[in-house]
Motif scaffolding. Sequence first.
Motif, PDB file in Angstrom:
ATOM      1  N   LEU A 110       0.792  -1.224   0.000  1.00 56.22           N
ATOM      2  CA  LEU A 110       0.000   0.000   0.000  1.00 56.22           C
ATOM      3  C   LEU A 110       0.824   1.273   0.000  1.00 56.22           C
ATOM      4  O   LEU A 110       0.600   2.162  -0.813  1.00 56.22           O
ATOM      5  N   LYS A 111       1.777   1.371   0.933  1.00 62.21           N
ATOM      6  CA  LYS A 111       2.522   2.625   1.057  1.00 62.21           C
ATOM      7  C   LYS A 111       3.906   2.320   1.591  1.00 62.21           C
ATOM      8  O   LYS A 111       4.055   1.604   2.576  1.00 62.21           O
ATOM      9  N   GLY A 112       4.933   2.878   0.920  1.00 61.88           N
ATOM     10  CA  GLY A 112       6.314   2.678   1.356  1.00 61.88           C
ATOM     11  C   GLY A 112       7.279   2.962   0.228  1.00 61.88           C
ATOM     12  O   GLY A 112       6.888   3.381  -0.863  1.00 61.88           O
ATOM     13  N   ASN A 113       8.575   2.732   0.496  1.00 64.34           N
ATOM     14  CA  ASN A 113       9.615   2.922  -0.513  1.00 64.34           C
ATOM     15  C   ASN A 113       9.506   1.860  -1.585  1.00 64.34           C
ATOM     16  O   ASN A 113       9.464   0.672  -1.280  1.00 64.34           O
ATOM     17  N   GLU A 114       9.503   2.271  -2.818  1.00 62.21           N
ATOM     18  CA  GLU A 114       9.373   1.342  -3.938  1.00 62.21           C
ATOM     19  C   GLU A 114      10.743   0.781  -4.302  1.00 62.21           C
ATOM     20  O   GLU A 114      11.399   1.249  -5.242  1.00 62.21           O
ATOM     21  N   ILE A 115      11.168  -0.216  -3.521  1.00 67.26           N
ATOM     22  CA  ILE A 115      12.466  -0.856  -3.743  1.00 67.26           C
ATOM     23  C   ILE A 115      12.333  -2.360  -3.520  1.00 67.26           C
ATOM     24  O   ILE A 115      11.441  -2.823  -2.822  1.00 67.26           O
ATOM     25  N   ILE A 116      13.240  -3.102  -4.119  1.00 69.42           N
ATOM     26  CA  ILE A 116      13.286  -4.559  -3.925  1.00 69.42           C
ATOM     27  C   ILE A 116      13.386  -4.897  -2.444  1.00 69.42           C
ATOM     28  O   ILE A 116      12.744  -5.821  -1.952  1.00 69.42           O
ATOM     29  N   ASN A 117      14.213  -4.133  -1.705  1.00 69.56           N
ATOM     30  CA  ASN A 117      14.499  -4.471  -0.310  1.00 69.56           C
ATOM     31  C   ASN A 117      13.344  -4.243   0.650  1.00 69.56           C
ATOM     32  O   ASN A 117      13.477  -4.544   1.839  1.00 69.56           O
ATOM     33  N   SER A 118      12.243  -3.741   0.200  1.00 66.94           N
ATOM     34  CA  SER A 118      11.057  -3.651   1.062  1.00 66.94           C
ATOM     35  C   SER A 118       9.991  -4.638   0.616  1.00 66.94           C
ATOM     36  O   SER A 118       8.873  -4.605   1.110  1.00 66.94           O
ATOM     37  N   GLY A 119      10.339  -5.506  -0.308  1.00 66.61           N
ATOM     38  CA  GLY A 119       9.374  -6.442  -0.865  1.00 66.61           C
ATOM     39  C   GLY A 119       9.270  -7.741  -0.086  1.00 66.61           C
ATOM     40  O   GLY A 119       9.424  -7.780   1.136  1.00 66.61           O
ATOM     41  N   THR A 120       9.030  -8.818  -0.819  1.00 67.50           N
ATOM     42  CA  THR A 120       8.795 -10.143  -0.234  1.00 67.50           C
ATOM     43  C   THR A 120       9.670 -11.156  -0.948  1.00 67.50           C
ATOM     44  O   THR A 120       9.757 -11.145  -2.178  1.00 67.50           O
ATOM     45  N   GLY A 121      10.300 -12.020  -0.161  1.00 65.08           N
ATOM     46  CA  GLY A 121      11.090 -13.115  -0.713  1.00 65.08           C
ATOM     47  C   GLY A 121      10.323 -14.419  -0.591  1.00 65.08           C
ATOM     48  O   GLY A 121       9.561 -14.618   0.366  1.00 65.08           O
ATOM     49  N   PHE A 122      10.523 -15.299  -1.551  1.00 59.09           N
ATOM     50  CA  PHE A 122       9.887 -16.623  -1.554  1.00 59.09           C
ATOM     51  C   PHE A 122      10.993 -17.672  -1.506  1.00 59.09           C
ATOM     52  O   PHE A 122      11.991 -17.558  -2.220  1.00 59.09           O
ATOM     53  N   TYR A 123      10.787 -18.688  -0.687  1.00 60.25           N
ATOM     54  CA  TYR A 123      11.851 -19.623  -0.333  1.00 60.25           C
ATOM     55  C   TYR A 123      11.453 -21.071  -0.601  1.00 60.25           C
ATOM     56  O   TYR A 123      10.281 -21.435  -0.495  1.00 60.25           O
ATOM     57  N   ASP A 124      12.477 -21.874  -0.882  1.00 62.97           N
ATOM     58  CA  ASP A 124      12.345 -23.329  -0.860  1.00 62.97           C
ATOM     59  C   ASP A 124      12.975 -23.792   0.437  1.00 62.97           C
ATOM     60  O   ASP A 124      13.993 -23.236   0.874  1.00 62.97           O
ATOM     61  N   LYS A 125      12.361 -24.795   1.056  1.00 67.67           N
ATOM     62  CA  LYS A 125      12.957 -25.369   2.260  1.00 67.67           C
ATOM     63  C   LYS A 125      13.698 -26.629   1.843  1.00 67.67           C
ATOM     64  O   LYS A 125      13.097 -27.575   1.339  1.00 67.67           O
ATOM     65  N   LYS A 126      15.009 -26.611   2.020  1.00 67.11           N
ATOM     66  CA  LYS A 126      15.860 -27.745   1.670  1.00 67.11           C
ATOM     67  C   LYS A 126      16.568 -28.191   2.928  1.00 67.11           C
ATOM     68  O   LYS A 126      17.367 -27.442   3.491  1.00 67.11           O
ATOM     69  N   GLU A 127      16.236 -29.422   3.335  1.00 63.89           N
ATOM     70  CA  GLU A 127      16.691 -29.954   4.614  1.00 63.89           C
ATOM     71  C   GLU A 127      16.209 -29.001   5.690  1.00 63.89           C
ATOM     72  O   GLU A 127      15.017 -28.762   5.791  1.00 63.89           O
ATOM     73  N   ASN A 128      17.077 -28.390   6.467  1.00 64.29           N
ATOM     74  CA  ASN A 128      16.623 -27.468   7.516  1.00 64.29           C
ATOM     75  C   ASN A 128      16.988 -26.023   7.207  1.00 64.29           C
ATOM     76  O   ASN A 128      17.118 -25.216   8.115  1.00 64.29           O
ATOM     77  N   GLN A 129      17.146 -25.715   5.915  1.00 64.93           N
ATOM     78  CA  GLN A 129      17.503 -24.358   5.529  1.00 64.93           C
ATOM     79  C   GLN A 129      16.488 -23.809   4.536  1.00 64.93           C
ATOM     80  O   GLN A 129      15.897 -24.549   3.756  1.00 64.93           O
ATOM     81  N   TYR A 130      16.326 -22.495   4.589  1.00 64.62           N
ATOM     82  CA  TYR A 130      15.462 -21.804   3.630  1.00 64.62           C
ATOM     83  C   TYR A 130      16.350 -21.161   2.573  1.00 64.62           C
ATOM     84  O   TYR A 130      17.297 -20.453   2.900  1.00 64.62           O
ATOM     85  N   VAL A 131      16.026 -21.414   1.318  1.00 65.52           N
ATOM     86  CA  VAL A 131      16.809 -20.895   0.205  1.00 65.52           C
ATOM     87  C   VAL A 131      15.917 -19.959  -0.613  1.00 65.52           C
ATOM     88  O   VAL A 131      14.891 -20.388  -1.147  1.00 65.52           O
ATOM     89  N   LEU A 132      16.333 -18.695  -0.682  1.00 64.03           N
ATOM     90  CA  LEU A 132      15.584 -17.706  -1.457  1.00 64.03           C
ATOM     91  C   LEU A 132      15.610 -18.100  -2.927  1.00 64.03           C
ATOM     92  O   LEU A 132      16.666 -18.367  -3.488  1.00 64.03           O
ATOM     93  N   ASN A 133      14.424 -18.189  -3.540  1.00 63.99           N
ATOM     94  CA  ASN A 133      14.417 -18.530  -4.967  1.00 63.99           C
ATOM     95  C   ASN A 133      13.703 -17.487  -5.829  1.00 63.99           C
ATOM     96  O   ASN A 133      13.830 -17.488  -7.040  1.00 63.99           O
ATOM     97  N   ARG A 134      12.921 -16.592  -5.210  1.00 61.35           N
ATOM     98  CA  ARG A 134      12.242 -15.520  -5.943  1.00 61.35           C
ATOM     99  C   ARG A 134      12.083 -14.340  -5.000  1.00 61.35           C
ATOM    100  O   ARG A 134      11.944 -14.527  -3.795  1.00 61.35           O
ATOM    101  N   HIS A 135      12.061 -13.145  -5.550  1.00 68.22           N
ATOM    102  CA  HIS A 135      11.743 -11.985  -4.721  1.00 68.22           C
ATOM    103  C   HIS A 135      10.990 -10.967  -5.561  1.00 68.22           C
ATOM    104  O   HIS A 135      11.215 -10.835  -6.763  1.00 68.22           O
ATOM    105  N   ILE A 136      10.067 -10.308  -4.895  1.00 69.04           N
ATOM    106  CA  ILE A 136       9.220  -9.308  -5.541  1.00 69.04           C
ATOM    107  C   ILE A 136       9.442  -7.992  -4.813  1.00 69.04           C
ATOM    108  O   ILE A 136       9.314  -7.916  -3.586  1.00 69.04           O
ATOM    109  N   GLY A 137       9.789  -6.959  -5.547  1.00 70.38           N
ATOM    110  CA  GLY A 137      10.024  -5.653  -4.949  1.00 70.38           C
ATOM    111  C   GLY A 137       8.735  -4.965  -4.528  1.00 70.38           C
ATOM    112  O   GLY A 137       7.654  -5.246  -5.049  1.00 70.38           O
TER     113      GLY A 137
END
Length: 176
Positions: A110-137
């Motif tokens: 809705l409102k904020g700085n229009e940058i990748i770093n304020s967006g959302t990351g999507f992760y795969d869980k591999k074993e016991n770790q989360y691996v970023l595979n997509r991000h939306i700014g």
Amino acid sequence: MINDIKDLLIVKDNFFNEDIYKKILIDLSTLNFFNRNNYISEKHRNIYQKIYFMVNLNPKHFAVVEVEKILSNYGFDIYGTEHNYFLSSKHEEATPHDDSEDDLNCLVYLKGNEIINSGTGFYDKKENQYVLNRHIGFKENRAIIFDSKIFHSSLQFNEGAEKRYVMTNFFKYKNN
């Protein structure tokens, strides 16, 4: 109707029409946000939740009605379980999670700085770790519609991230 949402991710800019979006921005400026940590169950309470401030939205709230109308145009046969405005601040690290108690998320920036770093990351869980595979700014009036079982996290821990306002909408399928 869209039946198979496994791994679904839709990004829609200009989600709300201009009049509704302006009305939402006015709404944000008139509401009292409260700390989410005080609202959620003991099971989910943690340090991470303290950075989120929220306003619960009634199912008849004009923005909720509009989200449901837009999603029905996509062919989703759903009903809302929870709708909120959130204000979140910059934080220390990613906290990937899923919202598997629901079927579908519709997160609207809705409102904020229009940058990748304020967006959302999507992760795969591999074993016991989360691996970023997509991000939306972060971009104002952008919606991300996705399978609630996809692990995701705010990216507000990165450089340049600041506070942001979003609308969260959680849905279940009517035929489930």
